[in-house]
Design an enzyme around this catalytic site. Structure first.
Site, short mmCIF file in Angstrom:
data_model
loop_
_atom_site.label_atom_id
_atom_site.label_comp_id
_atom_site.label_asym_id
_atom_site.label_seq_id
_atom_site.Cartn_x
_atom_site.Cartn_y
_atom_site.Cartn_z
N HIS A 190 -15.77 -9.89 -1.06
CA HIS A 190 -15.26 -8.54 -0.53
C HIS A 190 -14.47 -8.71 0.59
O HIS A 190 -14.32 -9.98 1.09
CB HIS A 190 -16.46 -7.76 -0.08
CG HIS A 190 -17.54 -8.61 0.69
ND1 HIS A 190 -17.58 -8.96 1.78
CD2 HIS A 190 -18.93 -8.83 0.19
CE1 HIS A 190 -18.73 -9.49 2.13
NE2 HIS A 190 -19.44 -9.65 1.21
N GLU A 194 -18.96 -10.89 6.57
CA GLU A 194 -20.26 -10.28 6.39
C GLU A 194 -21.15 -11.24 7.28
O GLU A 194 -21.21 -12.44 7.23
CB GLU A 194 -20.77 -10.60 4.83
CG GLU A 194 -22.18 -10.52 4.60
CD GLU A 194 -22.61 -10.60 3.14
OE1 GLU A 194 -21.87 -10.07 2.21
OE2 GLU A 194 -23.63 -11.30 2.84
N HIS A 233 -19.55 -15.71 -2.92
CA HIS A 233 -20.93 -16.26 -2.49
C HIS A 233 -22.11 -15.37 -3.45
O HIS A 233 -21.73 -14.41 -4.19
CB HIS A 233 -21.18 -15.94 -1.14
CG HIS A 233 -21.13 -14.38 -0.67
ND1 HIS A 233 -19.75 -13.82 -0.23
CD2 HIS A 233 -21.78 -13.52 -0.63
CE1 HIS A 233 -19.83 -12.80 0.03
NE2 HIS A 233 -21.10 -12.50 -0.19
N GLU A 255 -21.00 -0.94 0.49
CA GLU A 255 -21.73 -2.13 -0.58
C GLU A 255 -21.57 -1.88 -1.83
O GLU A 255 -21.33 -2.75 -2.72
CB GLU A 255 -22.99 -2.04 -0.28
CG GLU A 255 -24.00 -2.78 -0.99
CD GLU A 255 -23.80 -4.20 -1.20
OE1 GLU A 255 -23.16 -4.83 -0.01
OE2 GLU A 255 -24.17 -4.76 -1.86
N GLU A 374 -20.86 -1.78 19.90
CA GLU A 374 -22.19 -2.31 19.78
C GLU A 374 -22.94 -1.61 18.58
O GLU A 374 -23.09 -0.62 18.47
CB GLU A 374 -23.14 -2.24 21.16
CG GLU A 374 -24.49 -3.02 20.79
CD GLU A 374 -25.21 -2.81 22.00
OE1 GLU A 374 -24.67 -2.69 23.10
OE2 GLU A 374 -26.40 -2.72 21.95
N HIS A 413 -25.00 1.88 29.02
CA HIS A 413 -26.26 2.21 28.32
C HIS A 413 -27.31 1.12 28.89
O HIS A 413 -27.04 0.20 29.46
CB HIS A 413 -26.05 2.38 26.89
CG HIS A 413 -25.65 0.75 26.39
ND1 HIS A 413 -24.58 0.46 26.29
CD2 HIS A 413 -26.43 -0.33 25.81
CE1 HIS A 413 -24.08 -0.84 25.84
NE2 HIS A 413 -25.56 -1.26 25.55
#
Ligand SMILES: *[C@@H]1O[C@H](CO)[C@@H](O)[C@H](O)[C@H]1NC(C)=O
Ligand SMILES: *[C@@H]1O[C@H](CO)[C@@H](O)[C@H](O)[C@H]1NC(C)=O
Ligand SMILES: *[C@@H]1O[C@H](CO)[C@@H](O)[C@H](O)[C@H]1NC(C)=O
Ligand SMILES: *[C@@H]1O[C@H](CO)[C@@H](O)[C@H](O)[C@H]1NC(C)=O
Ligand SMILES: *[C@@H]1O[C@H](CO)[C@@H](O)[C@H](O)[C@H]1NC(C)=O
Length: 477
Positions: A190, A194, A233, A255, A374, A413
């Site tokens: 893709h 990942e 993979h 996905e 984040e 935060h």
């Protein structure tokens, strides 16, 4: 106004059954008797369209009836919530045992007599009765994976969070995936990088790079892998199955849009396949016609090296796996932290992460990340985060196991444990290095008179500031 009537025609099932029994064996034509069509009238009252005369003020004497008093004089308020409380420090309220929590904090708010789902309110005390320090507009920073549609196959499932459900999450997207015992996530590739964290069980992974070097390893709970974009993979669960979390460095990643080996086969003329592999066309008779995605497999060899194929180009120089489960965390007064980025996990050039444990009442200290948004995933416990944004905006969100959090680059935060078990969470950054700027350390390393003139803090407070990062501060006694 005459009442409307609607007439429906239908074939009652019973008529059909009667008919089936009445057809003599061998009859060639089938003619429905008139009784097979029944007309059925459903009684209706009232009007479909509202009456035009209801617009505007009602005629004298027809004014609205007095409604019931909807103010509940004795709503169930938790400690600190009542207006007479002197202890209110804008703490999170614990609504878990409250049947019908109310949007009340001290003198702020009122009860909620209208439609609401108390189950959400119990889980989100800081959005229902938010701290008075919240203000303005901040992006939605929470997505529960439990609200994602779960794609299921006969061997597992997957559910995802991306910009479709959390629009601010442009840099990263996440997938929670389960493979049953020995099941595969089909061979694929893709376009995004990942990064993965194993949540439960263990798996065998394999991949090759563009030079034809290959890689095989087994990973288990708390371990990582990283597959660079475009490199193919596969993942196979070992005997107890596996659940893992994938983070992609592209918020629009889906996905459902990966390149699958079965799909390429089924979209290629077999004459081409035969030529490509130098074998007869009939060799491809049994190739699946549709994608397999997640499917049951043959148990792999016990020894991963015994299963591995030798590549003439050798193995991938920077391993695609990282056994983070074997790293002792750094223990601090409020919990513990493990950081992993490309400094040690060299293959992981675009993702850096921390696994943080926060004890009950303790808190990941006030900080921000200067180099990335984040992406959070909560593995256990209950926590709250207030996201501070410029100018003068703040909003507080509550999280539990299975929730995704998303905080934009530079937004201040904290992460406070508001439950009675440890909070364990992932802080994932789209960056080669894990970087944070801590409020306390910044103040400690700034000339004290600057801080004092600005914040009007006592010398005691200033001299007590830590010049080192604390990561997780302890609960107050
Ligand atoms: C404070 O408020 C609560 C809830 O409204 C009430 O039950 C309690 O009696 C009050 N306490 C005092 C000291 O007024
Ligand atoms: C909530 O109820 C549970 C079970 O009844 C109890 O164990 C727990 O202490 C209660 N928590 C609070 C904050 O009242
Ligand atoms: C906390 O909330 C109360 C209202 O319940 C408010 O009066 C007070 O100023 C708040 N404290 C802080 C630190 O903002
Ligand atoms: C993994 O799943 C098993 C079975 O549900 C459970 O007993 C175990 O505690 C889980 N491990 C973790 C780390 O959650
Ligand atoms: C696994 O296989 C490799 C290569 O065949 C071998 O060197 C190694 O000793 C085996 N390990 C175990 C635990 O059997």
């Amino acid at each position: 106004m005459s009442s409307s009537r609607y007439v429906y025609q239908y074939l009652p099932l019973l008529c059909l059954l009667d008919l089936a029994f009445s057809i003599p064996a061998g009859t060639g034509t089938l003619t429905l008797p008139p009784s097979a069509y029944a007309t059925h009238t459903i009684p209706v009252s009232g009007a479909l369209t509202a009456t035009a005369s209801l617009a505007g003020p009602l005629p004298p004497g027809a004014s609205a009836e007095p409604t019931q008093n909807t103010i509940n004089a004795h709503p169930h308020l938790v400690p600190g919530q009542a207006s007479n409380s002197s202890a209110d420090a804008n703490q999170s309220f614990d609504f878990l045992n409250v049947t019908d929590p109310q949007p009340i904090r001290g003198d702020m708010g009122s009860n909620d007599p209208g439609p609401h789902d108390s189950a959400y309110d119990r889980q989100n005390p800081d959005t229902l009765a938010r701290p008075t320090t919240d203000e303005g507009d901040v992006q939605q920073a929470k997505w529960p994976m439990g609200l994602s549609s779960t794609r299921m196959t006969g061997a597992g499932w997957a559910r995802q969070q991306n910009v479709d459900v959390l629009p601010a999450a442009k840099q990263m997207a996440g997938v929670d995936m389960r493979l049953g015992p020995d099941a595969y996530r089909e061979l694929h590739w893709h376009s995004a990088n990942e990064w993965a964290y194993v949540l439960n069980g263990s798996a065998r992974i394999s991949a090759i790079d563009a030079q034809g070097r290959n890689f095989n390893d087994d990973v288990s709970e708390g371990d990582l892998w990283y597959f660079p974009s475009g490199l193919p993979h596969s993942i196979q669960a070992l005997e107890n199955g596996v659940e893992f979390l994938l983070v992609f460095d592209d918020g629009a990643f889906s996905e459902d849009d990966t390149f699958l080996i079965t799909e390429w086969f089924s979209h290629t003329p077999r004459e081409v396949l035969a030529k490509n592999f130098g074998v007869p066309i009939k060799a491809f008779d049994e190739v699946p016609k549709e994608q397999l995605y997640i499917f049951n497999g043959t148990p792999p060899a016990v020894n991963v090296s015994a299963d591995a194929v030798q590549s003439p180009e050798g193995t991938i120089p920077e391993p695609f796996s990282f056994h983070l489960s074997r790293q002792e965390p750094m223990v601090v007064p409020g919990g513990s932290v493990k950081v992993v980025d490309s400094g040690t996990f060299k293959a992981s050039t675009s993702i850096a992460a921390a696994v943080v444990t926060i004890k009950p009442g303790a808190m990941r200290e006030m900080h921000w990340h200067p180099n990335s948004d984040e992406w959070n995933f909560f593995i256990s416990g209950r926590a709250r985060i207030t996201v501070f944004d410029a100018p003068q905006s703040a909003r507080t969100f509550d999280y539990a196991a299975g929730d995704v959090g998303y905080i934009l680059v530079d937004q201040g935060h904290y992460i406070e444990n508001i439950g009675d078990e440890d909070v364990v969470l992932l802080e994932v950054l789209k960056a080669p290095q894990f970087e944070d700027v801590n409020l306390g350390q910044w103040m400690a390393l700034t000339p004290p008179q600057v801080v004092k003139d600005t914040l009007h803090l006592d010398n005691d407070v200033l001299s007590g500031l830590s010049r080192e990062k604390q990561y997780v501060v302890a609960a107050q006694p």
